[in-house]
Scaffold this active site. Sequence first.
Site, mmCIF file in Angstrom:
data_model
loop_
_atom_site.group_PDB
_atom_site.id
_atom_site.type_symbol
_atom_site.label_atom_id
_atom_site.label_comp_id
_atom_site.label_asym_id
_atom_site.label_seq_id
_atom_site.Cartn_x
_atom_site.Cartn_y
_atom_site.Cartn_z
ATOM 1 N N ALA A 172 -1.616 4.554 4.779
ATOM 2 C CA ALA A 172 -2.379 4.770 6.024
ATOM 3 C C ALA A 172 -2.163 3.679 7.056
ATOM 4 O O ALA A 172 -2.548 3.842 8.216
ATOM 5 C CB ALA A 172 -3.870 4.887 5.697
ATOM 6 N N VAL A 228 -5.494 2.666 -5.973
ATOM 7 C CA VAL A 228 -4.387 2.660 -6.945
ATOM 8 C C VAL A 228 -4.745 2.009 -8.275
ATOM 9 O O VAL A 228 -4.050 2.234 -9.261
ATOM 10 C CB VAL A 228 -3.114 1.945 -6.413
ATOM 11 C CG1 VAL A 228 -2.326 2.800 -5.474
ATOM 12 C CG2 VAL A 228 -3.410 0.574 -5.882
ATOM 13 N N GLY A 233 -0.599 -3.026 -2.316
ATOM 14 C CA GLY A 233 -0.696 -4.390 -2.814
ATOM 15 C C GLY A 233 -1.610 -5.175 -1.894
ATOM 16 O O GLY A 233 -1.657 -4.906 -0.697
ATOM 17 N N SER A 248 8.160 -8.185 -3.038
ATOM 18 C CA SER A 248 8.057 -9.148 -1.929
ATOM 19 C C SER A 248 9.073 -10.248 -2.189
ATOM 20 O O SER A 248 9.502 -10.436 -3.347
ATOM 21 C CB SER A 248 6.642 -9.751 -1.913
ATOM 22 O OG SER A 248 6.584 -10.871 -1.059
ATOM 23 N N TYR A 291 -0.551 -13.616 -6.106
ATOM 24 C CA TYR A 291 0.347 -12.689 -5.408
ATOM 25 C C TYR A 291 1.778 -12.813 -5.937
ATOM 26 O O TYR A 291 2.431 -11.805 -6.237
ATOM 27 C CB TYR A 291 0.301 -12.980 -3.907
ATOM 28 C CG TYR A 291 1.069 -12.000 -3.049
ATOM 29 C CD1 TYR A 291 0.629 -10.689 -2.879
ATOM 30 C CD2 TYR A 291 2.236 -12.384 -2.393
ATOM 31 C CE1 TYR A 291 1.319 -9.793 -2.079
ATOM 32 C CE2 TYR A 291 2.933 -11.492 -1.599
ATOM 33 C CZ TYR A 291 2.475 -10.201 -1.438
ATOM 34 O OH TYR A 291 3.169 -9.321 -0.641
ATOM 35 N N LYS A 309 3.924 -9.957 -7.843
ATOM 36 C CA LYS A 309 5.163 -9.407 -7.277
ATOM 37 C C LYS A 309 6.366 -9.644 -8.185
ATOM 38 O O LYS A 309 7.287 -8.835 -8.209
ATOM 39 C CB LYS A 309 5.398 -9.983 -5.875
ATOM 40 C CG LYS A 309 4.388 -9.468 -4.833
ATOM 41 C CD LYS A 309 4.377 -7.935 -4.715
ATOM 42 C CE LYS A 309 3.617 -7.441 -3.502
ATOM 43 N NZ LYS A 309 3.575 -5.964 -3.426
HETATM 44 P P1 NAD Z 1 -1.376 -3.697 5.185
HETATM 45 O O1 NAD Z 1 -2.521 -4.623 4.948
HETATM 46 O O2 NAD Z 1 -0.894 -3.487 6.576
HETATM 47 O O3 NAD Z 1 -1.707 -2.286 4.556
HETATM 48 C C1 NAD Z 1 -2.086 -2.227 3.236
HETATM 49 C C2 NAD Z 1 -2.761 -0.912 2.963
HETATM 50 O O4 NAD Z 1 -3.133 -0.919 1.594
HETATM 51 C C3 NAD Z 1 -4.050 -0.697 3.765
HETATM 52 O O5 NAD Z 1 -4.022 0.579 4.371
HETATM 53 C C4 NAD Z 1 -5.137 -0.775 2.709
HETATM 54 O O6 NAD Z 1 -6.253 0.033 2.978
HETATM 55 C C5 NAD Z 1 -4.381 -0.297 1.480
HETATM 56 N N1 NAD Z 1 -4.992 -0.682 0.224
HETATM 57 C C6 NAD Z 1 -5.599 -1.863 -0.068
HETATM 58 N N2 NAD Z 1 -6.064 -1.815 -1.320
HETATM 59 C C7 NAD Z 1 -5.759 -0.602 -1.829
HETATM 60 C C8 NAD Z 1 -5.993 0.035 -3.073
HETATM 61 N N3 NAD Z 1 -6.650 -0.585 -4.051
HETATM 62 N N4 NAD Z 1 -5.539 1.284 -3.256
HETATM 63 C C9 NAD Z 1 -4.885 1.928 -2.259
HETATM 64 N N5 NAD Z 1 -4.627 1.378 -1.060
HETATM 65 C C10 NAD Z 1 -5.063 0.123 -0.854
HETATM 66 O O7 NAD Z 1 -0.221 -4.285 4.260
HETATM 67 P P2 NAD Z 1 1.362 -4.092 4.335
HETATM 68 O O8 NAD Z 1 1.944 -5.278 4.978
HETATM 69 O O9 NAD Z 1 1.699 -2.740 4.844
HETATM 70 O O10 NAD Z 1 1.703 -4.192 2.775
HETATM 71 C C11 NAD Z 1 2.221 -3.101 2.037
HETATM 72 C C12 NAD Z 1 2.941 -3.648 0.823
HETATM 73 O O11 NAD Z 1 3.991 -4.531 1.241
HETATM 74 C C13 NAD Z 1 2.060 -4.468 -0.116
HETATM 75 O O12 NAD Z 1 2.431 -4.214 -1.452
HETATM 76 C C14 NAD Z 1 2.399 -5.891 0.267
HETATM 77 O O13 NAD Z 1 2.118 -6.805 -0.756
HETATM 78 C C15 NAD Z 1 3.866 -5.752 0.559
HETATM 79 N N6 NAD Z 1 4.434 -6.839 1.368
HETATM 80 C C16 NAD Z 1 3.956 -7.081 2.630
HETATM 81 C C17 NAD Z 1 4.517 -8.113 3.366
HETATM 82 C C18 NAD Z 1 4.023 -8.452 4.760
HETATM 83 O O14 NAD Z 1 4.467 -9.479 5.320
HETATM 84 N N7 NAD Z 1 3.166 -7.645 5.365
HETATM 85 C C19 NAD Z 1 5.559 -8.876 2.827
HETATM 86 C C20 NAD Z 1 6.002 -8.592 1.552
HETATM 87 C C21 NAD Z 1 5.437 -7.565 0.833
#
Ligand code: NAD
Length: 252
Positions: free
Chosen positions: A10, A52, A80, A131, A144, A148
């Site tokens: 979302a 999840v 995550g 990540s 974290y 990962k």
């Molecule tokens: P984000 O915070 O923009 O979005 C995360 C989404 O996860 C949100 O919509 C939230 O409601 C949802 N969420 C949280 N807990 C949840 C749960 N228990 N069950 C289902 N949904 C849940 O984060 P993002 O940056 O889009 O991150 C997505 C993935 O990418 C994650 O696994 C994150 O660790 C990874 N990641 C992000 C980055 C970064 O810099 N943003 C870097 C490396 C990895």
Amino acid sequence: MKTALITAGANGIGKAMALAFEDAGFNVWITDVDENSLNACPKNWQRSVVDVSNEPQMMQLFADIKAQWGAPDVVCANAGIAGPTAKIEDVDLTDWNACLGITLGGAFLTAKYAAPLMKAQGQGAMILTSSTAGQHGYPNRAPYAAAKWGVIGLMKTLAMELGPHGIRVNAICPGAVEGPRMEGVLEREAKAKGMTRDQVYKGYAGGTSMGSFVTAEDIAHMAVFLGGEGARLVCGQVIAVDGHTENPDPKI
Ligand code: NAD
């Protein structure tokens, strides 16, 4: 029509993945805990409010997917949470468990319930969001980084278990992604280190060969590649989309 399930679809990277798979001609199903954001997504996407890390909810999700789609062609285990920014001695066990439970446990439950459907179909692709924290140490982010790295171990094992069934499993390691999530991380790290947000930002960007953050769309393009025919023999791989990070935090 091909189908793609994206957890945490979302917002952020997951939403960019959903948009990119739709552009590539897929039917899309997103899950998230954020009901308002789910409701704001395009009306033609299937959606479910699912945590999840909640096994009964995940079981129900895949029962619903089985009833509607039979099986998904692509599953993006993307959910995550960032977990705490704290020295190891200050990490609370509750925060540790929450980070591991959602970030690693969520990928496990996604794979656990997707695998039987995809095996019955005899083909498919799973894409786990890890990540660069799953490739390097990450000071003050022990839960974290541990989660990962765990996602990578899970992916390698799934690739061996599911590859013989025609299911390819790979992991994407995003670098620092422009957007609200990294803004929160920058703020917390700046506070913890007595630095400004801009100094921490420059530290992250300067730790990459390309001198840059990445975008959610950069990650989504890689997911679509890994989910498609062009990657038909790509399996068991860890692919960083990060501008090449050897040391994610060189100046701090
Ligand atoms: P984000 O915070 O923009 O979005 C995360 C989404 O996860 C949100 O919509 C939230 O409601 C949802 N969420 C949280 N807990 C949840 C749960 N228990 N069950 C289902 N949904 C849940 O984060 P993002 O940056 O889009 O991150 C997505 C993935 O990418 C994650 O696994 C994150 O660790 C990874 N990641 C992000 C980055 C970064 O810099 N943003 C870097 C490396 C990895």
